[in-house]
Scaffold this motif. Sequence first.
Motif, PDB file in Angstrom:
ATOM      1  N   THR A  19       0.841  -1.186   0.000  1.00 21.49           N
ATOM      2  CA  THR A  19       0.000   0.000   0.000  1.00 21.49           C
ATOM      3  C   THR A  19       0.877   1.236   0.000  1.00 21.49           C
ATOM      4  O   THR A  19       2.048   1.174   0.392  1.00 21.49           O
ATOM      5  N   SER A  20       0.323   2.347  -0.452  1.00 20.69           N
ATOM      6  CA  SER A  20       1.121   3.572  -0.553  1.00 20.69           C
ATOM      7  C   SER A  20       1.254   4.227   0.804  1.00 20.69           C
ATOM      8  O   SER A  20       0.324   4.218   1.614  1.00 20.69           O
ATOM      9  N   GLY A  21       2.410   4.802   1.044  1.00 16.13           N
ATOM     10  CA  GLY A  21       2.645   5.555   2.266  1.00 16.13           C
ATOM     11  C   GLY A  21       2.857   7.019   1.950  1.00 16.13           C
ATOM     12  O   GLY A  21       2.714   7.454   0.819  1.00 16.13           O
ATOM     13  N   THR A  22       3.219   7.787   2.972  1.00 16.94           N
ATOM     14  CA  THR A  22       3.488   9.221   2.776  1.00 16.94           C
ATOM     15  C   THR A  22       5.001   9.448   2.876  1.00 16.94           C
ATOM     16  O   THR A  22       5.673   9.571   1.867  1.00 16.94           O
ATOM     17  N   THR A  23       5.537   9.438   4.078  1.00 17.48           N
ATOM     18  CA  THR A  23       6.977   9.656   4.235  1.00 17.48           C
ATOM     19  C   THR A  23       7.775   8.410   3.891  1.00 17.48           C
ATOM     20  O   THR A  23       8.933   8.505   3.488  1.00 17.48           O
ATOM     21  N   SER A  24       7.185   7.222   4.021  1.00 19.09           N
ATOM     22  CA  SER A  24       7.950   5.986   3.866  1.00 19.09           C
ATOM     23  C   SER A  24       7.808   5.364   2.495  1.00 19.09           C
ATOM     24  O   SER A  24       8.342   4.291   2.247  1.00 19.09           O
ATOM     25  N   TYR A  34     -11.039 -12.657 -14.078  1.00 14.87           N
ATOM     26  CA  TYR A  34      -9.682 -12.524 -13.547  1.00 14.87           C
ATOM     27  C   TYR A  34      -8.814 -11.705 -14.496  1.00 14.87           C
ATOM     28  O   TYR A  34      -8.043 -10.837 -14.069  1.00 14.87           O
ATOM     29  N   LYS A  35      -8.963 -11.952 -15.803  1.00 20.73           N
ATOM     30  CA  LYS A  35      -8.158 -11.231 -16.794  1.00 20.73           C
ATOM     31  C   LYS A  35      -8.412  -9.730 -16.722  1.00 20.73           C
ATOM     32  O   LYS A  35      -7.473  -8.923 -16.713  1.00 20.73           O
ATOM     33  N   THR A  36      -9.681  -9.355 -16.653  1.00 21.40           N
ATOM     34  CA  THR A  36     -10.019  -7.931 -16.565  1.00 21.40           C
ATOM     35  C   THR A  36      -9.555  -7.342 -15.243  1.00 21.40           C
ATOM     36  O   THR A  36      -9.049  -6.216 -15.183  1.00 21.40           O
ATOM     37  N   ASN A  37      -9.701  -8.098 -14.175  1.00 25.67           N
ATOM     38  CA  ASN A  37      -9.305  -7.591 -12.862  1.00 25.67           C
ATOM     39  C   ASN A  37      -7.810  -7.336 -12.772  1.00 25.67           C
ATOM     40  O   ASN A  37      -7.363  -6.551 -11.932  1.00 25.67           O
ATOM     41  N   CYS A  38      -7.041  -7.973 -13.633  1.00 23.95           N
ATOM     42  CA  CYS A  38      -5.584  -7.803 -13.598  1.00 23.95           C
ATOM     43  C   CYS A  38      -5.116  -6.549 -14.319  1.00 23.95           C
ATOM     44  O   CYS A  38      -3.935  -6.199 -14.255  1.00 23.95           O
ATOM     45  N   ILE A  39      -6.014  -5.865 -15.011  1.00 23.80           N
ATOM     46  CA  ILE A  39      -5.638  -4.642 -15.723  1.00 23.80           C
ATOM     47  C   ILE A  39      -5.293  -3.553 -14.704  1.00 23.80           C
ATOM     48  O   ILE A  39      -6.058  -3.286 -13.773  1.00 23.80           O
ATOM     49  N   GLU A  40      -4.165  -2.921 -14.871  1.00 24.47           N
ATOM     50  CA  GLU A  40      -3.719  -1.906 -13.919  1.00 24.47           C
ATOM     51  C   GLU A  40      -4.279  -0.521 -14.251  1.00 24.47           C
ATOM     52  O   GLU A  40      -4.602   0.236 -13.351  1.00 24.47           O
ATOM     53  N   GLU A  41      -4.359  -0.164 -15.518  1.00 25.95           N
ATOM     54  CA  GLU A  41      -4.786   1.182 -15.909  1.00 25.95           C
ATOM     55  C   GLU A  41      -6.287   1.318 -15.699  1.00 25.95           C
ATOM     56  O   GLU A  41      -7.082   0.631 -16.323  1.00 25.95           O
ATOM     57  N   TRP A  42      -6.681   2.223 -14.786  1.00 29.17           N
ATOM     58  CA  TRP A  42      -8.054   2.255 -14.300  1.00 29.17           C
ATOM     59  C   TRP A  42      -9.066   2.563 -15.391  1.00 29.17           C
ATOM     60  O   TRP A  42     -10.105   1.914 -15.483  1.00 29.17           O
ATOM     61  N   GLU A  43      -8.811   3.547 -16.233  1.00 26.53           N
ATOM     62  CA  GLU A  43      -9.779   3.930 -17.248  1.00 26.53           C
ATOM     63  C   GLU A  43     -10.042   2.770 -18.216  1.00 26.53           C
ATOM     64  O   GLU A  43     -11.189   2.492 -18.573  1.00 26.53           O
ATOM     65  N   TYR A  44      -8.987   2.113 -18.647  1.00 25.02           N
ATOM     66  CA  TYR A  44      -9.141   0.968 -19.562  1.00 25.02           C
ATOM     67  C   TYR A  44      -9.843  -0.189 -18.835  1.00 25.02           C
ATOM     68  O   TYR A  44     -10.731  -0.853 -19.397  1.00 25.02           O
ATOM     69  N   LYS A  45      -9.453  -0.415 -17.589  1.00 23.25           N
ATOM     70  CA  LYS A  45     -10.075  -1.484 -16.807  1.00 23.25           C
ATOM     71  C   LYS A  45     -11.570  -1.241 -16.648  1.00 23.25           C
ATOM     72  O   LYS A  45     -12.386  -2.167 -16.760  1.00 23.25           O
ATOM     73  N   PHE A  72     -11.086  16.417  -9.955  1.00 20.46           N
ATOM     74  CA  PHE A  72     -10.510  15.532  -8.938  1.00 20.46           C
ATOM     75  C   PHE A  72      -9.980  14.248  -9.558  1.00 20.46           C
ATOM     76  O   PHE A  72      -8.953  13.716  -9.124  1.00 20.46           O
ATOM     77  N   ARG A  73     -10.672  13.742 -10.571  1.00 16.46           N
ATOM     78  CA  ARG A  73     -10.182  12.533 -11.246  1.00 16.46           C
ATOM     79  C   ARG A  73      -8.852  12.817 -11.940  1.00 16.46           C
ATOM     80  O   ARG A  73      -7.938  11.986 -11.908  1.00 16.46           O
ATOM     81  N   GLU A  74      -8.748  13.982 -12.561  1.00 15.31           N
ATOM     82  CA  GLU A  74      -7.493  14.344 -13.206  1.00 15.31           C
ATOM     83  C   GLU A  74      -6.374  14.463 -12.175  1.00 15.31           C
ATOM     84  O   GLU A  74      -5.232  14.047 -12.420  1.00 15.31           O
ATOM     85  N   TYR A  75      -6.696  15.044 -11.025  1.00 16.57           N
ATOM     86  CA  TYR A  75      -5.684  15.154  -9.972  1.00 16.57           C
ATOM     87  C   TYR A  75      -5.242  13.772  -9.508  1.00 16.57           C
ATOM     88  O   TYR A  75      -4.029  13.510  -9.402  1.00 16.57           O
ATOM     89  N   MET A  76      -6.201  12.868  -9.237  1.00 16.95           N
ATOM     90  CA  MET A  76      -5.837  11.527  -8.776  1.00 16.95           C
ATOM     91  C   MET A  76      -5.034  10.776  -9.832  1.00 16.95           C
ATOM     92  O   MET A  76      -4.090  10.051  -9.517  1.00 16.95           O
ATOM     93  N   ALA A  77      -5.397  10.963 -11.106  1.00 20.12           N
ATOM     94  CA  ALA A  77      -4.641  10.325 -12.186  1.00 20.12           C
ATOM     95  C   ALA A  77      -3.210  10.859 -12.224  1.00 20.12           C
ATOM     96  O   ALA A  77      -2.251  10.109 -12.434  1.00 20.12           O
ATOM     97  N   SER A  78      -3.052  12.165 -11.988  1.00 16.82           N
ATOM     98  CA  SER A  78      -1.717  12.763 -12.020  1.00 16.82           C
ATOM     99  C   SER A  78      -0.840  12.249 -10.890  1.00 16.82           C
ATOM    100  O   SER A  78       0.391  12.273 -10.985  1.00 16.82           O
ATOM    101  N   GLN A  79      -1.477  11.765  -9.818  1.00 19.38           N
ATOM    102  CA  GLN A  79      -0.750  11.211  -8.678  1.00 19.38           C
ATOM    103  C   GLN A  79      -0.581   9.701  -8.775  1.00 19.38           C
ATOM    104  O   GLN A  79      -0.042   9.072  -7.859  1.00 19.38           O
ATOM    105  N   GLY A  80      -1.089   9.112  -9.875  1.00 19.08           N
ATOM    106  CA  GLY A  80      -1.039   7.661 -10.021  1.00 19.08           C
ATOM    107  C   GLY A  80      -1.966   6.939  -9.073  1.00 19.08           C
ATOM    108  O   GLY A  80      -1.722   5.791  -8.704  1.00 19.08           O
ATOM    109  N   LYS A  81      -3.062   7.608  -8.671  1.00 20.99           N
ATOM    110  CA  LYS A  81      -3.965   7.029  -7.677  1.00 20.99           C
ATOM    111  C   LYS A  81      -5.412   7.011  -8.176  1.00 20.99           C
ATOM    112  O   LYS A  81      -6.351   7.171  -7.396  1.00 20.99           O
ATOM    113  N   LEU A  82      -5.579   6.781  -9.471  1.00 18.94           N
ATOM    114  CA  LEU A  82      -6.930   6.734 -10.019  1.00 18.94           C
ATOM    115  C   LEU A  82      -7.476   5.322  -9.906  1.00 18.94           C
ATOM    116  O   LEU A  82      -6.878   4.377 -10.408  1.00 18.94           O
TER     117      LEU A  82
END
Length: 496
Positions: A97-102, A182-193, A463-473
């Motif tokens: 999972t993502s952290g802040t300082t660590s 399972y195949k679809t669930n493995c897609i990492e890119e959120w918009e395509y998924k 907000f979606r654009e912001y989350m995408a820019s942070q890699g958290k979409l």
Amino acid sequence: MKGTLLKPYAYHVRNQVRKMAQRAVLSQEFICQDLVTTARETAFGQDHDFAGISTYDDFKRRIPIVDYEGFKPYADRIRDGEANVSWVGQPKYFAKTSGTTSGVKYIPLTRESIPNHFGSARNALFNYVAETGKSKWLDGKMIFLSGSPEMADTNGIPTGRLSGIVNHQVPAWLRTSQLPSYKTNCIEEWEYKLERIVDETINADMRLISGIPPWVQMYYERLLARSGKDTILELFPNLDMFVYGGVNFEPYRKSLERLVGGRLPSVETYPASEGFIAFQDSQQSDGLLLNADSGIFFEFVPADEIFDTNPTRLHLGQIETGVNYAIILNTNAGLWGYNIGDTVEFVSKDPYRLRVTGRIKHFISAFGEHVIGKEVEMALRAVADKHWVEVTEFTVAPQVSPPDGGVAHHEWFIEYAVPPSDPKVFARDLDAAMIQQNLYYQDLIEGKVLRPLIVSSVQQGGFREYMASQGKLGGQNKVPRLSNDRKIVDALLLKP
């Protein structure tokens, strides 16, 4: 037939949940003793003299409160393949999972702790069946909007997102009803998924939908755009259950119910990578039932003391209702004195039910007001209802040094599905609601240290654009409700 056949088991689960609620404090005492005894010979147990622990006071003297940074030296040893570090043996998984300082955090999940995660979700749903008698959602398709179930390898330990790990624990009888593939669930890119999820579900007999509200909202919007239907219930007439967690549902309720075409029965959960903490056990009562008999020994620290050198530490039997606590976990996955960063407030002690009030690091206290997530959410909900406003997403930040040289203030950044007809009156009423929520804020406004809040409108999709820019979409990522600086809001795309 699944709904009918599984009802007897649902009643069994309901009885177990009731017993857990009745013996919560006793269960916590036993879990504390069992955790210490089991981990006595681990590296952590020897470093902290577990052999000398016989009372809760002994426990507090020997085990410090830490965040992931404090746990990281032990986590690194576990990642390097060492056994018996903070728990016996080695983990079955790492939840990444993502952290802040660590940076990235690696949270161990053990054979002993896995039932806490999957078993608690099962208990929440079957408890609902027993309470309401409604089980039709078991007879159709279900979707769990989650992270990828693909695992990386960390010195022989499978590593992935918690929601992906849970996918590997779904029993065979339920897997036949589960979507996406399972195949679809493995897609990492959120918009395509998301597009592939729509492909697989748009013509299915969907009965249960589970996920974090903002991402479920995106799913609903794509379904309606693709199908040409006006509401989700037109598309899925048998949809009968919404399971959510991770954020407060209320800011999203109006928009989601508009998209659905009515109110769906729902069950709220409180899962985290570190442990499944609580779940909604009653449709008639407020709050979430603490998971008091599931391998976690809970401690509670008054939130305003959490950064003190020697804060007050309380076990479950010592808490009071209406107090904002930081929640501390000690688990059979090898976390000790672990501050997950959440704050909670108990709404009852018989049984022990709580609500999540926010994050320790998500607050505004630029002038000592210490505004927390629960306060801004409750204020916005009341005023949005009054003005017939629908909010897609929002966050709040302080403006300490206004560019025009004016008085400092709180600035609300809101993306609307339905905006207010009179933005000035909306902002005025929102400020009045905040004064009711927080006495310190009231003092600052009345003392003219702060001017009334300002509302800035965020462009559609901002907000979606912001989350995408942070890699958290997508997935389990959430927009922070509050921050004590302007890093988030400075990155948002605002309307002119």
